[in-house]
Each structure stands twice: as structure tokens, then as C-alpha cells.
Design a protein around this motif. Structure first.
Motif, PDB file in Angstrom:
ATOM      1  N   GLY A 137       0.814  -1.204   0.000  1.00  0.00           N
ATOM      2  CA  GLY A 137       0.000   0.000   0.000  1.00  0.00           C
ATOM      3  C   GLY A 137       0.846   1.251   0.000  1.00  0.00           C
ATOM      4  O   GLY A 137       2.072   1.211   0.136  1.00  0.00           O
ATOM      5  N   HIS A 138       0.154   2.375  -0.174  1.00  0.00           N
ATOM      6  CA  HIS A 138       0.788   3.682  -0.307  1.00  0.00           C
ATOM      7  C   HIS A 138       0.374   4.557   0.874  1.00  0.00           C
ATOM      8  O   HIS A 138      -0.807   4.638   1.214  1.00  0.00           O
ATOM      9  CB  HIS A 138       0.377   4.337  -1.619  1.00  0.00           C
ATOM     10  N   HIS A 263       6.570  13.367  -0.275  1.00  0.00           N
ATOM     11  CA  HIS A 263       5.543  12.371   0.010  1.00  0.00           C
ATOM     12  C   HIS A 263       4.554  12.309  -1.165  1.00  0.00           C
ATOM     13  O   HIS A 263       4.257  13.317  -1.797  1.00  0.00           O
ATOM     14  CB  HIS A 263       4.800  12.750   1.290  1.00  0.00           C
ATOM     15  N   ALA A 264       4.076  11.097  -1.460  1.00  0.00           N
ATOM     16  CA  ALA A 264       3.068  10.865  -2.514  1.00  0.00           C
ATOM     17  C   ALA A 264       3.601  11.107  -3.921  1.00  0.00           C
ATOM     18  O   ALA A 264       2.825  11.328  -4.845  1.00  0.00           O
ATOM     19  CB  ALA A 264       1.819  11.700  -2.268  1.00  0.00           C
ATOM     20  N   HIS A 267       2.145   9.348  -6.999  1.00  0.00           N
ATOM     21  CA  HIS A 267       0.814   9.700  -7.477  1.00  0.00           C
ATOM     22  C   HIS A 267       0.725  11.154  -7.956  1.00  0.00           C
ATOM     23  O   HIS A 267      -0.063  11.453  -8.857  1.00  0.00           O
ATOM     24  CB  HIS A 267      -0.218   9.502  -6.363  1.00  0.00           C
ATOM     25  N   HIS A 268       1.493  12.030  -7.340  1.00  0.00           N
ATOM     26  CA  HIS A 268       1.335  13.453  -7.632  1.00  0.00           C
ATOM     27  C   HIS A 268       2.660  14.152  -7.948  1.00  0.00           C
ATOM     28  O   HIS A 268       2.731  15.374  -7.930  1.00  0.00           O
ATOM     29  CB  HIS A 268       0.683  14.157  -6.431  1.00  0.00           C
ATOM     30  N   GLY A 269       3.693  13.379  -8.252  1.00  0.00           N
ATOM     31  CA  GLY A 269       4.998  13.984  -8.483  1.00  0.00           C
ATOM     32  C   GLY A 269       5.401  14.002  -9.940  1.00  0.00           C
ATOM     33  O   GLY A 269       4.561  14.061 -10.848  1.00  0.00           O
ATOM     34  N   ASP A 270       6.712  13.934 -10.170  1.00  0.00           N
ATOM     35  CA  ASP A 270       7.264  13.899 -11.523  1.00  0.00           C
ATOM     36  C   ASP A 270       6.900  12.569 -12.179  1.00  0.00           C
ATOM     37  O   ASP A 270       7.129  11.504 -11.617  1.00  0.00           O
ATOM     38  CB  ASP A 270       8.788  14.061 -11.440  1.00  0.00           C
ATOM     39  N   ALA A 271       6.355  12.625 -13.394  1.00  0.00           N
ATOM     40  CA  ALA A 271       5.857  11.418 -14.061  1.00  0.00           C
ATOM     41  C   ALA A 271       6.970  10.405 -14.311  1.00  0.00           C
ATOM     42  O   ALA A 271       6.762   9.194 -14.177  1.00  0.00           O
ATOM     43  CB  ALA A 271       5.167  11.786 -15.374  1.00  0.00           C
TER      44      ALA A 271
END
Length: 295
Positions: A137-138, A263-264, A267-271
Motif C-alpha cells: 500500500g501507499h 511524500h506521494a 501519485h502526484h509527483g514527476d511522471a
């Protein structure tokens, strides 16, 4: 803040939540079906992602989304779980676990373990190889995956989990977030306190090993582990400490820290960096599944 105020705040956070999300560079060739699993708190929804035209029983990866224990849905992981299903050639089960503060600790742990058991017991129907099941999990979902691995190891008849994948998990809910490493990109201290308070209804539970796995006494029976951390994450230090404790207990551990990432980031960072992390997860799953098949 009383429990009703926490519930109202959680509902507001859920309604406001909207962040750009990175996705795989190419649409994965996999499918999604929805399961409804009976539990002690009612049916729990599970998204099952599978390779197209999967003909034989395949290994499985049981996954938990992030969201600070109070928000999030399986859909937030769906693009990448489709990627894992295709790349690792496995079923990926993403559980919509009960959220706090309506369902504080230990409810999410106990209910999701019921779902894990159900998946194992219905392996034939799900075309699942019950001898090759991993869990992970994340963020908050990483905490739940860790707790379930610990709880499972304590059972008389445990589910034969062969690996766990922990992606930037919070593993110490007892330490005040203000006393953890600070980075400007990290989860704000007051927000982290709110998340913890909503999940932990009784202060003494923060030290329970199923809430704060870093405090677990027995780690020897845990499966092979992959831990991902982000350098600029206030939670990285406790995950690093957990990796060292697992290693000292004789558990095979791989720890990867992603330099300069918050953090994260998966999901929400550099592709590009996110793709590297997800590819590493897929490679790890492929390896443990192949090793289990040979044995």
C-alpha cells in the motif's frame, strides 16, 4: 476536537480533495471488475484489475490506497494498478477500506484482514494462485498493509503472504509530527496531527503495533519486503528504521529512497520518477511470483 467535529472536518477534506495525478505513459492492457466482499461492517468494495485474457490462475497483489486514513478511494490507484496487472501479470485487488474518523483504529485493520482472508478463500473463483499472494500500500495504505502482515503472522492459520510492498508508509503514529524531520514539501505538521487523531481514538492505541508497526516486538515471521521512501518526506525516517529492524530480524528487505522527492510522489509527483517507482514495484512482484512458482 470532539469526534463529531472530526467527522465534519473529514467530510470537508474529502469534498475539497483534488490534486493533479500522474498516470502511466501508455494505457495498460488490463481490465477492471468490482467485487463486493461481505465483512463484519457490511460489504466492502474491491476493485480487481487483471491482465486481458488471463487464462490460468494468476498470482495476486492486494493493495491499499493512501489518504491519511480519512480519505481516498481505490480509483486513485486504478491507472497504476492496471499497469501492475499487465506488467507483473497478476491480479491486483484494491480494497476500499473503512475510513476514519467514522471507523477509527483498529476497525480498518480488522475489516481489511477479513477481506484478505475472503480473497484467499475464494482463490478458485477469482482464478487466483493462492500460494502467490503479496500485499502492499501507499502512505496510510502502507501502514495498513504492514499492520495486516503483522496481524496475519500472529494467526494460527495465516494467509500465506509471500511479500509486502510499503510505499512511503507512516509507521509511527505515537511520535508528534512536530518531532519528525521537516521539509517544506512534507505533510504540514497540523494536518498530520489531525489525520493521526482521527485514526487513533484512544491515545494509548498510538503505541499499539498494529497502529504503529515500528513498535512491533516480533518481526521474524514477516515476508520478503520492499520499502520505498522519499527523501523530502517526514515519514521517511521511520520507514528506514523499520527496514533496519526487519533486516536485523532476518527478513529479506529491499529499501529504495528516491532523492529529492516528496511524500506521494508516485501519485502526484514527476511522471518519470513515478514511472521508475512503479516499474520497481512491478519488477519486485514479478520476481517474488516467479520465485514462489519455482519453489
Amino acid at each position: 476536537m470532539n469526534r463529531q467535529e472530526m467527522i465534519d472536518l473529514a467530510k470537508q477534506i474529502r469534498s475539497d480533495e483534488e490534486r493533479p495525478q500522474v498516470t502511466p505513459p501508455h494505457p495498460p492492457q488490463a481490465t477492471t471488475t468490482t467485487l463486493h466482499v461481505p465483512t463484519s461492517v457490511g460489504d466492502v468494495r474491491v476493485l480487481c484489475h487483471s491482465p486481458i485474457d488471463a487464462a490460468e490462475p494468476l498470482p495476486g497483489f492486494i493493495s491499499f490506497h493512501g489518504g491519511g486514513f480519512i480519505t481516498g478511494t481505490p480509483e486513485m490507484d486504478e491507472p497504476w494498478n492496471l499497469f501492475l496487472a499487465e506488467t507483473a501479470n497478476c491480479h491486483v485487488f484494491n480494497i476500499e477500506y473503512p475510513l476514519a474518523p467514522e471507523h477509527p483504529f483498529p476497525v480498518p485493520v480488522l475489516v481489511t484482514y477479513e477481506v484478505v482472508q475472503w480473497i484467499f478463500q475464494h482463490a478458485d473463483t477469482l482464478h487466483l494462485d493462492a500460494s502467490r499472494i503479496a500485499i502492499g500500500g501507499h502512505s496510510a495504505g502502507g501502514n495498513l498493509a504492514t499492520a495486516i502482515s503483522l496481524w496475519n503472522a500472529e494467526q494460527t492459520h495465516p494467509v500465506p503472504l509471500i511479500a509486502q510492498i510499503l510505499d512511503y508508509p507512516p509507521l509511527d503514529l505515537a511520535t508528534d509530527p512536530a518531532d519528525k524531520p521537516f521539509f517544506k514539501e512534507a505533510i504540514p505538521t497540523e494536518q498530520a496531527r489531525q489525520f493521526n487523531a482521527m485514526y487513533i481514538a484512544r491515545a494509548e492505541d498510538a503505541y499499539h503495533h498494529l497502529a504503529s508497526p515500528l513498535y512491533a516486538a516480533q518481526l521474524e515471521a514477516l515476508p520478503r519486503t520492499l520499502i520505498l521512501t522519499a527523501e523530502h518526506d517526514s515519514l521517511a525516517q521511520e520507514a528506514q528504521q523499520y527496514a533496519k529492524r526487519l533486516q536485523a530480524a532476518g527478513v529479506h528487505v529491499e529499501h529504495l529512497e528516491f532523492a529529492g522527492q516528496p511524500h506521494a510522489f508516485t501519485h502526484h509527483g514527476d511522471a518519470n520518477v513515478a514511472l521508475q517507482a512503479w516499474q520497481r514495484i512491478a519488477d519486485f512482484l514479478r520476481h517474488v511470483f516467479q520465485s514462489a512458482k519455482r519453489s
